[in-house]
Design a protein around this motif. Structure first.
Motif, mmCIF file in Angstrom:
data_model
loop_
_atom_site.group_PDB
_atom_site.id
_atom_site.type_symbol
_atom_site.label_atom_id
_atom_site.label_comp_id
_atom_site.label_asym_id
_atom_site.label_seq_id
_atom_site.Cartn_x
_atom_site.Cartn_y
_atom_site.Cartn_z
ATOM 1 N N ILE A 61 -1.037 -4.015 -31.274
ATOM 2 C CA ILE A 61 -1.859 -4.873 -30.439
ATOM 3 C C ILE A 61 -0.947 -5.561 -29.424
ATOM 4 C CG2 ILE A 61 -3.479 -6.815 -30.401
ATOM 5 C CD1 ILE A 61 -4.480 -4.281 -31.915
ATOM 6 N N ILE A 62 -1.358 -5.560 -28.164
ATOM 7 C CA ILE A 62 -0.571 -6.193 -27.114
ATOM 8 C C ILE A 62 -1.442 -7.194 -26.361
ATOM 9 C CG2 ILE A 62 1.022 -4.246 -26.858
ATOM 10 C CD1 ILE A 62 -0.576 -3.386 -24.373
ATOM 11 N N SER A 63 -0.808 -8.171 -25.731
ATOM 12 C CA SER A 63 -1.509 -9.126 -24.878
ATOM 13 C C SER A 63 -1.403 -8.626 -23.451
ATOM 14 C CB SER A 63 -0.874 -10.509 -24.998
ATOM 15 O OG SER A 63 -1.052 -11.017 -26.291
ATOM 16 N N GLU A 64 -2.554 -8.281 -22.886
ATOM 17 C CA GLU A 64 -2.598 -7.729 -21.544
ATOM 18 C C GLU A 64 -4.021 -7.888 -21.045
ATOM 19 O OE1 GLU A 64 -0.277 -4.011 -20.134
ATOM 20 O OE2 GLU A 64 -2.257 -3.270 -20.731
ATOM 21 N N LYS A 65 -4.191 -8.171 -19.774
ATOM 22 C CA LYS A 65 -5.521 -8.379 -19.199
ATOM 23 C C LYS A 65 -6.398 -7.140 -19.386
ATOM 24 C CE LYS A 65 -7.821 -10.114 -15.098
ATOM 25 N NZ LYS A 65 -8.765 -10.852 -15.879
ATOM 26 N N HIS A 66 -7.660 -7.367 -19.749
ATOM 27 C CA HIS A 66 -8.626 -6.284 -19.919
ATOM 28 C C HIS A 66 -8.859 -5.541 -18.611
ATOM 29 C CE1 HIS A 66 -10.738 -7.897 -23.781
ATOM 30 N NE2 HIS A 66 -9.460 -7.669 -23.962
ATOM 31 N N LYS A 67 -9.063 -4.223 -18.707
ATOM 32 C CA LYS A 67 -9.297 -3.386 -17.534
ATOM 33 C C LYS A 67 -10.754 -2.955 -17.399
ATOM 34 C CE LYS A 67 -4.856 -3.222 -16.798
ATOM 35 N NZ LYS A 67 -4.248 -4.282 -16.076
ATOM 36 N N ARG A 68 -11.529 -3.012 -18.502
ATOM 37 C CA ARG A 68 -12.941 -2.621 -18.462
ATOM 38 C C ARG A 68 -13.717 -3.439 -19.474
ATOM 39 N NH1 ARG A 68 -13.115 3.582 -20.828
ATOM 40 N NH2 ARG A 68 -15.208 3.151 -21.530
ATOM 41 N N ASN A 69 -15.023 -3.185 -19.614
ATOM 42 C CA ASN A 69 -15.847 -3.938 -20.551
ATOM 43 C C ASN A 69 -15.301 -3.804 -21.970
ATOM 44 O OD1 ASN A 69 -17.598 -4.693 -18.529
ATOM 45 N ND2 ASN A 69 -18.979 -2.976 -18.876
ATOM 46 N N PRO A 70 -15.508 -4.828 -22.815
ATOM 47 C CA PRO A 70 -15.031 -4.770 -24.198
ATOM 48 C C PRO A 70 -15.530 -3.533 -24.939
ATOM 49 C CG PRO A 70 -15.800 -6.973 -23.670
ATOM 50 C CD PRO A 70 -16.174 -6.081 -22.510
ATOM 51 N N ILE A 71 -14.748 -3.063 -25.884
ATOM 52 C CA ILE A 71 -15.037 -1.836 -26.639
ATOM 53 C C ILE A 71 -16.394 -1.914 -27.343
ATOM 54 C CG2 ILE A 71 -13.824 -2.543 -28.723
ATOM 55 C CD1 ILE A 71 -12.786 0.334 -28.920
ATOM 56 N N ASP A 72 -16.778 -3.076 -27.849
ATOM 57 C CA ASP A 72 -18.056 -3.226 -28.565
ATOM 58 C C ASP A 72 -19.242 -2.901 -27.662
ATOM 59 O OD1 ASP A 72 -16.715 -3.953 -30.843
ATOM 60 O OD2 ASP A 72 -16.959 -6.099 -30.494
ATOM 61 N N GLU A 73 -19.168 -3.245 -26.393
ATOM 62 C CA GLU A 73 -20.263 -2.956 -25.469
ATOM 63 C C GLU A 73 -20.405 -1.465 -25.214
ATOM 64 O OE1 GLU A 73 -20.010 -5.228 -21.871
ATOM 65 O OE2 GLU A 73 -19.666 -7.098 -22.966
ATOM 66 N N VAL A 74 -19.323 -0.718 -25.248
ATOM 67 C CA VAL A 74 -19.348 0.718 -25.003
ATOM 68 C C VAL A 74 -19.862 1.456 -26.237
ATOM 69 C CG1 VAL A 74 -17.951 2.748 -24.447
ATOM 70 C CG2 VAL A 74 -17.484 0.569 -23.322
ATOM 71 N N ILE A 75 -19.393 1.092 -27.425
ATOM 72 C CA ILE A 75 -19.778 1.796 -28.658
ATOM 73 C C ILE A 75 -21.260 1.571 -28.967
ATOM 74 C CG2 ILE A 75 -19.477 1.798 -31.177
ATOM 75 C CD1 ILE A 75 -16.500 1.455 -30.738
ATOM 76 N N ASP A 76 -21.789 0.399 -28.677
ATOM 77 C CA ASP A 76 -23.180 0.102 -29.010
ATOM 78 C C ASP A 76 -24.173 0.834 -28.126
ATOM 79 O OD1 ASP A 76 -22.376 -1.526 -31.044
ATOM 80 O OD2 ASP A 76 -22.493 -3.369 -29.871
ATOM 81 N N ASN A 77 -23.758 1.347 -26.996
ATOM 82 C CA ASN A 77 -24.693 2.002 -26.066
ATOM 83 C C ASN A 77 -24.954 3.437 -26.424
ATOM 84 O OD1 ASN A 77 -25.030 -0.272 -24.514
ATOM 85 N ND2 ASN A 77 -23.255 0.184 -23.252
#
Length: 77
Positions: A61-77
């Motif tokens: 796990i690294i600290s770095e600014k997000h590049k796209r929507n959170p993973i939970d939003e993608v998996i739930d669709n």
């Protein structure tokens, strides 16, 4: 602080062959993500079919600014 997961992966296909990725990065919601969740995300996001085994390697796990929507939003669709 935004969190991302940095990892390598290998995917085997049931009809032969496979794919791999090195130093793959994904945005995550929270401080950690399981190998099973990562495997599910890779298969679904890449629209892979006939998937056998998925191996997650060298995960950190690294600290770095997000590049796209959170993973939970993608998996739930």
């Amino acid at each position: 602080m935004d969190k991302r997961v940095l990892f390598d992966f290998e995917v085997d296909f049931t009809n032969g062959g496979g794919i791999q990725g090195q130093e793959f990065r994904l945005d995550i919601d929270g401080d950690d993500i399981s190998d099973e969740e990562l495997a599910t995300y890779i298969v679904k996001d890449m629209r892979l079919l006939m998937v056998g085994e998925v191996r997650i390697l060298n995960k950190r796990i690294i600290s770095e600014k997000h590049k796209r929507n959170p993973i939970d939003e993608v998996i739930d669709n």
